[in-house]
Design a protein around this motif. Structure first.
Motif, PDB file in Angstrom:
ATOM      1  N   PHE A 180      17.637 153.997   6.204  1.00 30.91           N
ATOM      2  CA  PHE A 180      18.728 154.099   7.181  1.00 30.91           C
ATOM      3  C   PHE A 180      19.754 155.065   6.620  1.00 30.91           C
ATOM      4  N   ALA A 181      20.542 155.656   7.524  1.00 33.38           N
ATOM      5  CA  ALA A 181      21.434 156.745   7.116  1.00 33.38           C
ATOM      6  C   ALA A 181      22.840 156.294   6.744  1.00 33.38           C
ATOM      7  N   SER A 182      23.258 155.110   7.204  1.00 35.72           N
ATOM      8  CA  SER A 182      24.620 154.654   6.902  1.00 35.72           C
ATOM      9  C   SER A 182      24.638 153.133   6.797  1.00 35.72           C
ATOM     10  N   PRO A 183      25.652 152.583   6.126  1.00 40.08           N
ATOM     11  CA  PRO A 183      25.702 151.135   5.879  1.00 40.08           C
ATOM     12  C   PRO A 183      25.790 150.276   7.146  1.00 40.08           C
ATOM     13  N   ASP A 184      26.185 150.869   8.278  1.00 43.54           N
ATOM     14  CA  ASP A 184      26.271 150.076   9.500  1.00 43.54           C
ATOM     15  C   ASP A 184      24.949 150.045  10.269  1.00 43.54           C
ATOM     16  N   TRP A 185      23.898 150.634   9.679  1.00 40.11           N
ATOM     17  CA  TRP A 185      22.549 150.577  10.240  1.00 40.11           C
ATOM     18  C   TRP A 185      21.628 149.887   9.246  1.00 40.11           C
ATOM     19  N   HIS A 186      20.493 149.420   9.742  1.00 43.76           N
ATOM     20  CA  HIS A 186      19.481 148.842   8.865  1.00 43.76           C
ATOM     21  C   HIS A 186      18.106 149.059   9.490  1.00 43.76           C
ATOM     22  N   THR A 187      17.067 148.713   8.740  1.00 43.89           N
ATOM     23  CA  THR A 187      15.692 148.822   9.220  1.00 43.89           C
ATOM     24  C   THR A 187      15.072 147.433   9.129  1.00 43.89           C
ATOM     25  N   PRO A 188      15.161 146.646  10.225  1.00 45.66           N
ATOM     26  CA  PRO A 188      14.673 145.278  10.179  1.00 45.66           C
ATOM     27  C   PRO A 188      13.148 145.149  10.195  1.00 45.66           C
ATOM     28  N   TYR A 189      12.440 146.236  10.544  1.00 48.73           N
ATOM     29  CA  TYR A 189      10.984 146.141  10.657  1.00 48.73           C
ATOM     30  C   TYR A 189      10.333 147.442  10.213  1.00 48.73           C
ATOM     31  N   ALA A 190       9.231 147.336   9.461  1.00 52.78           N
ATOM     32  CA  ALA A 190       8.443 148.515   9.091  1.00 52.78           C
ATOM     33  C   ALA A 190       6.990 148.107   8.920  1.00 52.78           C
ATOM     34  N   GLU A 191       6.104 148.981   9.377  1.00 55.27           N
ATOM     35  CA  GLU A 191       4.669 148.830   9.106  1.00 55.27           C
ATOM     36  C   GLU A 191       4.147 150.202   8.710  1.00 55.27           C
ATOM     37  N   LYS A 225      -1.186 155.049  11.245  1.00 58.08           N
ATOM     38  CA  LYS A 225       0.111 155.126  11.906  1.00 58.08           C
ATOM     39  C   LYS A 225       1.169 154.367  11.102  1.00 58.08           C
ATOM     40  N   PHE A 226       2.422 154.755  11.322  1.00 58.60           N
ATOM     41  CA  PHE A 226       3.537 154.014  10.752  1.00 58.60           C
ATOM     42  C   PHE A 226       4.559 153.781  11.857  1.00 58.60           C
ATOM     43  N   LYS A 227       5.362 152.760  11.649  1.00 56.71           N
ATOM     44  CA  LYS A 227       6.448 152.467  12.595  1.00 56.71           C
ATOM     45  C   LYS A 227       7.547 151.756  11.831  1.00 56.71           C
ATOM     46  N   SER A 228       8.767 152.205  12.040  1.00 59.05           N
ATOM     47  CA  SER A 228       9.913 151.467  11.517  1.00 59.05           C
ATOM     48  C   SER A 228      10.973 151.431  12.611  1.00 59.05           C
ATOM     49  N   THR A 229      11.671 150.315  12.656  1.00 59.25           N
ATOM     50  CA  THR A 229      12.738 150.141  13.631  1.00 59.25           C
ATOM     51  C   THR A 229      14.064 150.320  12.913  1.00 59.25           C
ATOM     52  N   MET A 230      14.850 151.277  13.363  1.00 57.09           N
ATOM     53  CA  MET A 230      16.191 151.492  12.824  1.00 57.09           C
ATOM     54  C   MET A 230      17.171 150.956  13.859  1.00 57.09           C
ATOM     55  N   ALA A 231      18.143 150.162  13.392  1.00 57.75           N
ATOM     56  CA  ALA A 231      19.046 149.499  14.335  1.00 57.75           C
ATOM     57  C   ALA A 231      20.460 149.438  13.783  1.00 57.75           C
ATOM     58  N   ALA A 232      21.418 149.545  14.697  1.00 54.99           N
ATOM     59  CA  ALA A 232      22.816 149.333  14.322  1.00 54.99           C
ATOM     60  C   ALA A 232      22.979 147.846  14.019  1.00 54.99           C
ATOM     61  N   LYS A 233      23.662 147.522  12.937  1.00 49.74           N
ATOM     62  CA  LYS A 233      23.839 146.124  12.552  1.00 49.74           C
ATOM     63  C   LYS A 233      24.595 145.323  13.603  1.00 49.74           C
ATOM     64  N   ASP A 234      25.431 145.991  14.399  1.00 49.45           N
ATOM     65  CA  ASP A 234      26.186 145.283  15.439  1.00 49.45           C
ATOM     66  C   ASP A 234      25.371 145.091  16.728  1.00 49.45           C
ATOM     67  N   GLY A 235      24.116 145.544  16.724  1.00 50.11           N
ATOM     68  CA  GLY A 235      23.248 145.346  17.868  1.00 50.11           C
ATOM     69  C   GLY A 235      23.449 146.337  19.002  1.00 50.11           C
ATOM     70  N   SER A 236      24.290 147.345  18.809  1.00 41.16           N
ATOM     71  CA  SER A 236      24.621 148.269  19.896  1.00 41.16           C
ATOM     72  C   SER A 236      23.537 149.309  20.176  1.00 41.16           C
ATOM     73  N   ALA A 237      22.628 149.544  19.223  1.00 41.40           N
ATOM     74  CA  ALA A 237      21.597 150.558  19.415  1.00 41.40           C
ATOM     75  C   ALA A 237      20.443 150.314  18.457  1.00 41.40           C
ATOM     76  N   SER A 238      19.260 150.772  18.864  1.00 40.21           N
ATOM     77  CA  SER A 238      18.109 150.757  17.955  1.00 40.21           C
ATOM     78  C   SER A 238      17.067 151.723  18.490  1.00 40.21           C
ATOM     79  N   PHE A 239      16.179 152.150  17.600  1.00 36.41           N
ATOM     80  CA  PHE A 239      15.064 153.000  18.014  1.00 36.41           C
ATOM     81  C   PHE A 239      13.923 152.815  17.028  1.00 36.41           C
ATOM     82  N   ASP A 240      12.719 153.113  17.490  1.00 33.68           N
ATOM     83  CA  ASP A 240      11.543 153.069  16.637  1.00 33.68           C
ATOM     84  C   ASP A 240      11.199 154.478  16.180  1.00 33.68           C
ATOM     85  N   PHE A 241      10.910 154.610  14.906  1.00 33.73           N
ATOM     86  CA  PHE A 241      10.458 155.866  14.314  1.00 33.73           C
ATOM     87  C   PHE A 241       8.961 155.690  14.089  1.00 33.73           C
ATOM     88  N   VAL A 242       8.144 156.445  14.835  1.00 35.93           N
ATOM     89  CA  VAL A 242       6.696 156.239  14.870  1.00 35.93           C
ATOM     90  C   VAL A 242       5.990 157.560  14.627  1.00 35.93           C
TER      91      VAL A 242
END
Length: 139
Positions: free
Chosen positions: A35-46, A54-71
């Protein structure tokens, strides 16, 4: 990487390439640094680290305001040396691991997307790489 701007970020991690490779590719570690900043995290990765895997990781704002999958899908896997993959949107990424004793130089080159300014993309990818360096050197 013919038709678009290529951006390169790099760092030297004070750890042997075997450790760097493990921390880069193991989902248990990916969730702790990708993740790029402390207010984001990656709750899931395969990660299925093989050509065609294939790979997939979910990057999400810790406050729940946004998320996306990096695949993406791997096109080259040269253990301890190089990884290449294609992201879902068709852009390519090349990561080179250059071992030198107890240090490993990581050079990551990716095709820029056209939505965000190149400098913002470079800064974001560099921040993630810096997180990786910090996380790997601490353990």
């Amino acid at each position: 990487m013919e038709n678009s701007l290529s951006i390169t970020v790099e760092t030297t991690v004070h750890a042997p390439v075997e450790k760097v490779w493990e921390f880069w590719n193991n989902p248990d570690h990916i969730t702790k640094w990708s993740f790029a900043s402390p207010d984001w995290h990656t709750p899931y990765a395969e990660n299925d680290l093989k050509v065609g895997g294939k790979f997939k990781s979910t990057m999400a704002a810790k406050d729940g305001s946004a998320s996306f999958d990096f695949v993406g899908t791997y096109t080259t896997v040269d253990v301890h040396k190089k990884i290449e993959y294609t992201i879902e949107d068709g852009r390519t990424v090349i990561i080179v691991f250059n071992a030198s004793g107890k240090k490993t130089r990581i050079t990551e080159t990716f095709e820029a997307e056209s939505i965000h300014p190149a400098e913002m993309q470079r800064d974001g990818w560099q921040a993630i790489l810096d997180n990786f360096k910090s996380y790997t050197e601490k353990l």
